[in-house]
Design a protein around this motif. Sequence first.
Motif, PDB file in Angstrom:
ATOM      1  N   SER A 135      34.805  29.595  37.945  1.00 24.03           N
ATOM      2  CA  SER A 135      36.142  29.659  37.363  1.00 24.03           C
ATOM      3  C   SER A 135      36.389  28.459  36.454  1.00 24.03           C
ATOM      4  N   LEU A 197      41.842  33.698  36.470  1.00 18.35           N
ATOM      5  CA  LEU A 197      40.514  33.469  37.038  1.00 18.35           C
ATOM      6  C   LEU A 197      40.542  33.445  38.562  1.00 18.35           C
ATOM      7  N   LYS A 198      41.682  33.110  39.136  1.00 22.81           N
ATOM      8  CA  LYS A 198      41.834  33.188  40.586  1.00 22.81           C
ATOM      9  C   LYS A 198      41.999  34.632  41.035  1.00 22.81           C
TER      10      LYS A 198
END
Length: 218
Positions: A135, A197-198
């Motif tokens: 990430s 991205l999480k």
Amino acid sequence: MFAIARSVARPRLVASFARAAASVHTLPPLDYSYDALEPHISGEIMNLHHTKHHQAYVNGLNAAEQSYAQAPSPKERIKLQAALKFNGGGHINHTLFWKNLAPTSAGGGEFQAGPLKSAIEKDFGSVEAFKEKMSAKTGAIQGSGWGWLGYNPETSKLEIVTTANQDPLLSHVPIIGIDIWEHAFYLQYKNVKPDYLKAIWNVINFKEAEKRFLEASK
């Protein structure tokens, strides 16, 4: 007269075959509905991403290949390399990306024990450490591009690499790819890339990733 007619018809026939051969790329269907990845990726994003952005790469690639087949000289073919790379990469990357995702109801986000998990733990320490590193590296891309978990056939290791724009991953075998172009997240996450991205890890298709890993590491 027959010879003249034949000499005229032949180039037309060759051109016709060239056009038919060039226009072979089509938009692949998704294995799930556009809203199936919600709330992590909205149906609106998926619809636009698939039907507009990916379709544009398909159209651009077909047009570039057709022009390449009909190009009268090497110089003209060289001019087309950028269009072939950009649109071809966009088609390749997105075709992989759709398979890369799965609804949570179909196992998206589930990372079970197996060869891929063992390899990730060996090469990154833990699954969470891998996710954080991927990430971070993907989020650090300036402009547009892709973050990849790739298998390096020379070292037999999993490595995190990035590519710019729509460049396909050529140095490694792609196992997981994350699209960090704004069209992949902006409607939902605005400019907060870390939130996207999480969230995306909740819909990563790890079963598909493991299939790619097993094929690559044979």
